[in-house]
Design a protein around this motif. Structure first.
Motif, PDB file in Angstrom:
ATOM      1  N   TRP A 304       0.856  -1.188   0.000  1.00  0.00           N
ATOM      2  CA  TRP A 304       0.000   0.000   0.000  1.00  0.00           C
ATOM      3  C   TRP A 304       0.889   1.233   0.000  1.00  0.00           C
ATOM      4  O   TRP A 304       1.994   1.200   0.549  1.00  0.00           O
ATOM      5  N   PRO A 305       0.458   2.343  -0.620  1.00  0.00           N
ATOM      6  CA  PRO A 305       1.329   3.523  -0.707  1.00  0.00           C
ATOM      7  C   PRO A 305       1.666   4.140   0.646  1.00  0.00           C
ATOM      8  O   PRO A 305       2.749   4.712   0.812  1.00  0.00           O
ATOM      9  N   LEU A 306       0.738   4.067   1.617  1.00  0.00           N
ATOM     10  CA  LEU A 306       1.092   4.480   2.963  1.00  0.00           C
ATOM     11  C   LEU A 306       1.783   3.319   3.673  1.00  0.00           C
ATOM     12  O   LEU A 306       1.724   2.176   3.217  1.00  0.00           O
ATOM     13  N   SER A 307       2.420   3.619   4.791  1.00  0.00           N
ATOM     14  CA  SER A 307       3.219   2.612   5.499  1.00  0.00           C
ATOM     15  C   SER A 307       2.340   1.920   6.525  1.00  0.00           C
ATOM     16  O   SER A 307       2.084   2.459   7.607  1.00  0.00           O
ATOM     17  N   VAL A 308       1.872   0.716   6.176  1.00  0.00           N
ATOM     18  CA  VAL A 308       0.849   0.028   6.971  1.00  0.00           C
ATOM     19  C   VAL A 308       1.371  -1.318   7.463  1.00  0.00           C
ATOM     20  O   VAL A 308       1.812  -2.151   6.669  1.00  0.00           O
ATOM     21  N   ALA A 475       2.131  10.656   1.256  1.00  0.00           N
ATOM     22  CA  ALA A 475       1.764  10.512   2.673  1.00  0.00           C
ATOM     23  C   ALA A 475       2.450   9.335   3.344  1.00  0.00           C
ATOM     24  O   ALA A 475       2.436   9.232   4.575  1.00  0.00           O
ATOM     25  N   GLY A 476       3.047   8.444   2.578  1.00  0.00           N
ATOM     26  CA  GLY A 476       3.727   7.290   3.155  1.00  0.00           C
ATOM     27  C   GLY A 476       5.072   7.684   3.748  1.00  0.00           C
ATOM     28  O   GLY A 476       5.908   8.277   3.056  1.00  0.00           O
ATOM     29  N   GLU A 483      14.755   0.801  -0.908  1.00  0.00           N
ATOM     30  CA  GLU A 483      15.303   1.571   0.208  1.00  0.00           C
ATOM     31  C   GLU A 483      14.234   1.830   1.274  1.00  0.00           C
ATOM     32  O   GLU A 483      14.481   1.716   2.479  1.00  0.00           O
ATOM     33  N   GLY A 484      13.006   2.167   0.811  1.00  0.00           N
ATOM     34  CA  GLY A 484      11.920   2.428   1.742  1.00  0.00           C
ATOM     35  C   GLY A 484      11.531   1.206   2.544  1.00  0.00           C
ATOM     36  O   GLY A 484      11.272   1.291   3.766  1.00  0.00           O
ATOM     37  N   LEU A 489      11.577  -1.973   7.624  1.00  0.00           N
ATOM     38  CA  LEU A 489      11.996  -3.161   8.390  1.00  0.00           C
ATOM     39  C   LEU A 489      12.927  -2.785   9.544  1.00  0.00           C
ATOM     40  O   LEU A 489      12.928  -3.450  10.586  1.00  0.00           O
ATOM     41  N   ARG A 490      13.699  -1.703   9.365  1.00  0.00           N
ATOM     42  CA  ARG A 490      14.544  -1.246  10.486  1.00  0.00           C
ATOM     43  C   ARG A 490      13.678  -0.904  11.687  1.00  0.00           C
ATOM     44  O   ARG A 490      14.021  -1.212  12.825  1.00  0.00           O
ATOM     45  N   PHE A 491      12.534  -0.238  11.423  1.00  0.00           N
ATOM     46  CA  PHE A 491      11.625   0.067  12.525  1.00  0.00           C
ATOM     47  C   PHE A 491      11.011  -1.206  13.093  1.00  0.00           C
ATOM     48  O   PHE A 491      10.976  -1.388  14.313  1.00  0.00           O
TER      49      PHE A 491
END
Length: 495
Positions: A304-308, A475-476, A483-484, A489-491
Motif C-alpha cells: 500500500w502507498p502508505l506505510s501500513v 503521505a507514506g 530503500e523504503g 523493516l529497520r523500525f
C-alpha cells in the motif's frame, strides 16, 4: 398548495414507517402550527408517487412567501429540518426499535437505522446522489474517487449574517451528543431530525450515528459522550474492537491525533466506520514479519502507498497489546536516514491511523504509521500532498483517504468540465482563471492521448486517479522502494 404538500408529507411519513397511522391528524396539526396556519382542508391529490425533495421544496417556497424564513439555502435547510422532525418518533422510540432489531441481528439493527437516517432526510439522498464517484486503477488495486457535492455552499447573504451572529458555545462542536434535536442557526446545521444510538465501549458512554454526507456505504460516526480531544493510545484500540465486536459487519477506524496528518475535528474523540470494503483492506501483505513476544500474531507490511503494518489474531486482546507496543515504539522513533524524527524542538511528530475489522472469525488491525514533520521545501508537511498536486488535493490525508478513497473538493466538477472543453477545443488553459492552476498537470499527460469529446472526461478521471495515488505515496513515511522497505523493516526490528 400548502394543504396538498402537508397531506403528501404526512402520507410519506406513514409510508416510510416514520409516522404511525394513528398520528396522522396529530402530525398534520404540528405542520399547520409550523406554518402559523389554523385552518386545514383535506385536498384531493395524487399520493401514489411522492417525491420528498419536491414536497419539501413546495413547503419551503410557502414558508418564504409567508415571510417565515428568508429565501436562502441556509435558512431553507434549517426550516426543512424542523418540518421533517414533525414526522419522526422520539429518540427513545428509535433506540428501542434499534435494540429490538439488534436482538435478531446486528445487521438488521443497522439496516433499520441507516434507512431511518435517510427516510428522515438527515441523510439527504437527493444531494448525496449528486456526488461524482468513480474507480481508478492503481498499482495497489482499484481505488475510489469522489467529488463531494452534497454539502451545500452558503450564499453570500448567509455568510454575512453568520459573521454578525452572536457566537454560541452550545453544542461545543458538531460531534457532541447535544446535537440530537438541536434546531441549529446560521453557524450550526439543524439536527432536529438527528437521532443517536447510545452504545457502551470501553465501559463508557458513546454514541453511534451516520454521517449526513455518506462518503461510502453506511458511513457511520462513533463519538465520545464527552467533549474530549482525540488521542491515540492503548484505549483507542480497546474502543475499536469493542465496537467491532458489537457490529462485526462494520469496520471502525480513527483519524490520527496530530495536526496535518489528523482529521478535521481533533477536539472531539470519535471514530468513523461502516459497511464497506476499501482498497486498503483488499491489499495483500507484501512482507510477512514476526514480532518477538507476539509470535502467535500474524503480522506483515501491506502492499500500500502508505506505510501500513497489518496484524491479525482470533484474540483481539493480543492485537490490542501489540498495537500499544507498536504505538509506544513509533512515538519515540527517529531514523534520520529515512527523514523520520520523533520530535523537533519538543513538538511530537509520530502517530498512527488505526483501522479495525473482523474477517470471518479473525480480528484484523491495520496500523498506518504517520508523521507530520514540515520542511522548507514542504511547509504544509513532508508526508502530506506535495505542492505539485494541490490543484487536485491540498487537504489533509485523513482516515478515509488512508484507506483508498479520495474525497475531493466540489470545485473540481466545474474545473473538469472547463478543462474538458479546453482540451477538446485546443484553447489555452492558462488564460482561464478556472483552469490555470491545472496547466502544468495537464501538460504532463495530454500528449499521451488522442483526446476527443467522447473520451476527454474518462481521461481526466483516469489522471485524477493517478494523481491521487501519488498523493497517497507522498503521505507514506516509507516509500514503496527497496530503500523504503529496508527502512520500514529497520523500525519493525526495533519492536
Amino acid at each position: 398548495m400548502l394543504f396538498e404538500n402537508i397531506k403528501k408529507l404526512v402520507e410519506y411519513g406513514v409510508e416510510k414507517g416514520l409516522t404511525p397511522e394513528c398520528e396522522r391528524s396529530y402530525t398534520t396539526n404540528l405542520l399547520l402550527d409550523l406554518f402559523c396556519e389554523d385552518n386545514y382542508e383535506d385536498t384531493e391529490c395524487d399520493l401514489s408517487d411522492i417525491v420528498l425533495e419536491d414536497v419539501l421544496k413546495g413547503l419551503l417556497d410557502e414558508a418564504c412567501s409567508r415571510g417565515l424564513i428568508e429565501d436562502s439555502i441556509t435558512c431553507r435547510d434549517l426550516f426543512d429540518t424542523r418540518i421533517m422532525n414533525c414526522l419522526l418518533p422520539r429518540p427513545a422510540q428509535v433506540q428501542e426499535t434499534f435494540w429490538r432489531k439488534y436482538d435478531i441481528s446486528a445487521k438488521e439493527a443497522t439496516d433499520y437505522f441507516y434507512k431511518f437516517s435517510q427516510d428522515s432526510d438527515y441523510i439527504r439522498r437527493y444531494r448525496v446522489k449528486k456526488d461524482m464517484k468513480w474507480k481508478a486503477d492503481s498499482p495497489y488495486g482499484e481505488i475510489d474517487i469522489t467529488i463531494n457535492l452534497s454539502k451545500p455552499e452558503k450564499d453570500p447573504k448567509a455568510i454575512a449574517a453568520a459573521g454578525s451572529a452572536k457566537a454560541s458555545g452550545y453544542p461545543k462542536c458538531l460531534l457532541c451528543m447535544e446535537n440530537e434535536g438541536y434546531a441549529g442557526h446560521l453557524n450550526h446545521p439543524a439536527r432536529e431530525n438527528h437521532r443517536i444510538i447510545p452504545v457502551t465501549i470501553n465501559d463508557s458512554r458513546w454514541g453511534f450515528q451516520y454521517s449526513p454526507y455518506v462518503y461510502y456505504n453506511e458511513h457511520c460516526i462513533v463519538l465520545n459522550g464527552q467533549h474530549t480531544p482525540m488521542k491515540i493510545e492503548k484505549n483507542t484500540f480497546v474502543k475499536l474492537f469493542d465496537f467491532v465486536k458489537l457490529f462485526p459487519h462494520y469496520f471502525l477506524g480513527s483519524n490520527a491525533d496530530l495536526p496535518i496528518v489528523g482529521g478535521s475535528i481533533l477536539s472531539h474523540d470519535h471514530f468513523q466506520g461502516g459497511n464497506y470494503t476499501f482498497a486498503m483492506a483488499k491489499a495483500p501483505v507484501e512482507t510477512a514479519v514476526t514480532i518477538p513476544g507476539y509470535e502467535d500474531v500474524e503480522a506483515g507490511i501491506v502492499k500500500w502507498p502508505l506505510s501500513v503494518l497489518r496484524i491479525r489474531s482470533k484474540d483481539e486482546k493480543r492485537l490490542i497489546a501489540l498495537a500499544d507496543h507498536v504505538l509506544t515504539e513509533w512515538r519515540g522513533y527517529t531514523d534520520e536516514d529515512a527523514f523520520i524524527f520523533a520530535e523537533t524542538d519538543g513538538e511530537p511528530h509520530n502517530t498512527i491511523t488505526p483501522i479495525a475489522r473482523k474477517v470471518g472469525d479473525t480480528f484484523e488491525l491495520d496500523l498506518a504509521l504517520r508523521n507530520n514533520i514540515t520542511s522548507e521545501e514542504h511547509p504544509l508537511g513532508v508526508y502530506h500532498p506535495h505542492a505539485q498536486y494541490h490543484n487536485i488535493k491540498k487537504e489533509n490525508i485523513g482516515l478515509i483517504e488512508v484507506m483508498g478513497l479520495a474525497v475531493l473538493p466540489s470545485r473540481l466538477k466545474d474545473e473538469m468540465e472547463a478543462l474538458a472543453e479546453h482540451l477538446v477545443e485546443g484553447s489555452d488553459i492558462q488564460q482561464d482563471e478556472k483552469t490555470a492552476k491545472h496547466a502544468a498537470w495537464v501538460a504532463a499527460f495530454k500528449d499521451k492521448y488522442e483526446i476527443t469529446r467522447e473520451n476527454v472526461m474518462d481521461i481526466l478521471k483516469k489522471e485524477i486517479g493517478i494523481t491521487f495515488t501519488r498523493v497517497l505515496e507522498n503521505a507514506g513515511v516509507y516509500k514503496c522502494t527497496e530503500e523504503g522497505r529496508k527502512a520500514f523493516l529497520r523500525f519493525i526490528h526495533t519492536l
